[in-house]
Design an enzyme around this catalytic site. Structure first.
Site, PDB file in Angstrom:
ATOM      1  N   LYS A   1       0.860  -1.191   0.000  1.00  0.00           N
ATOM      2  CA  LYS A   1       0.000   0.000   0.000  1.00  0.00           C
ATOM      3  C   LYS A   1       0.895   1.240   0.000  1.00  0.00           C
ATOM      4  O   LYS A   1       1.783   1.382   0.856  1.00  0.00           O
ATOM      5  CB  LYS A   1      -0.874  -0.046   1.260  1.00  0.00           C
ATOM      6  N   VAL A   2       0.639   2.114  -0.957  1.00  0.00           N
ATOM      7  CA  VAL A   2       1.525   3.256  -1.200  1.00  0.00           C
ATOM      8  C   VAL A   2       0.689   4.534  -1.229  1.00  0.00           C
ATOM      9  O   VAL A   2      -0.364   4.563  -1.876  1.00  0.00           O
ATOM     10  CB  VAL A   2       2.223   3.068  -2.579  1.00  0.00           C
TER      11      VAL A   2
END
Ligand code: E4P
Length: 224
Positions: free
Chosen positions: A93-94
């Site tokens: 997750k960015v």
């Protein structure tokens, strides 16, 4: 032919008991976490955090989003690669920032799946899709809190992604109510991630309770 979308259900928590409960219901397709949710469960320190992700992966047979803490490209790459190596179901997750977009493109080229988080506009959603994100997370509850309509964003994104043929999956996040889930299904979100309370809220209708009580009472009367 109409596109079939089975809308996946993810649970938005790092609480292992709640993850087990949702999984036992037989409707769970994955899990999303974020640093706040991990902190809420008291999971601190790198080794404990990594172990916790593996514990989640061992409960649910589905995608598990693990968020990077880094905010620069090089650090995100290092952290994301380490997370991706933990388990085949980990999705990195960015955050939706410039280096995040670069990192998503890098991970995509390497075959590492990503979830672009903290998305609040269609413009951001286009960038995430162009970078090849596997999932994009629009935060509908937080948009509602700011006096805009989070569901409108899901609607716009569905139109844009369908028009442009983007394959990034719309993962409706920051879901607060069962009605959010129903609206997302109506529009055609690919995934909703929600607290256990919203999933359980889908069960509720007073006429179901009244009807069941009546059936059981009638059975008892007839059968002694
Ligand atoms: C999910 O990926 C998000 O981190 C989460 O849904 C945010 O939800 P909140 O607005 O309830 O914190």
């Amino acid at each position: 032919m109409q596109k079939v979308n089975h809308m996946k259900f993810f649970i938005d928590t790092a609480n292992l008991d709640q993850i087990r409960e949702a999984n036992d219901l037989g409707v769970l397709d994955g899990v999303t976490t974020n640093p706040s949710l991990m902190a809420k469960e008291g999971i601190t320190g790198k080794n404990n955090i990594l172990k916790h992700y593996v514990d989640i992966c061992n409960i649910v047979d589905g995608d598990v989003s693990a968020e990077v803490i880094a905010t620069t490209f090089d650090e995100m790459i290092r952290e994301g690669e380490e997370l991706a190596e933990l388990h085949k179901n980990i999705v990195v997750k960015v955050p939706m920032i410039k280096d995040g977009i670069k990192a998503i493109r890098y991970f995509t080229n390497k075959g590492i799946r990503t979830n672009c988080t903290l998305v609040f506009s269609s413009g951001q959603a286009i960038l995430a899709a162009k970078a090849g994100a596997t999932y994009v997370s629009p935060f509908i509850g937080r948009i509602d809190d700011s006096n805009w309509d989070g569901i409108d964003l899901i609607d716009q994104m569905r139109t844009i992604y369908d028009n442009c043929g983007f394959e990034t999956q719309i993962l409706a996040a920051s879901v607060r109510t069962p009605l959010h889930i129903v609206k997302c299904a109506e529009i055609g979100a690919d995934v909703v991630t929600c607290p256990l309370s919203s999933i359980m809220g889908l069960l509720k209708h007073p006429l179901t309770d009244i009807g069941l009580a009546q059936f059981l009472a009638d059975y008892k009367k007839a059968n002694g």
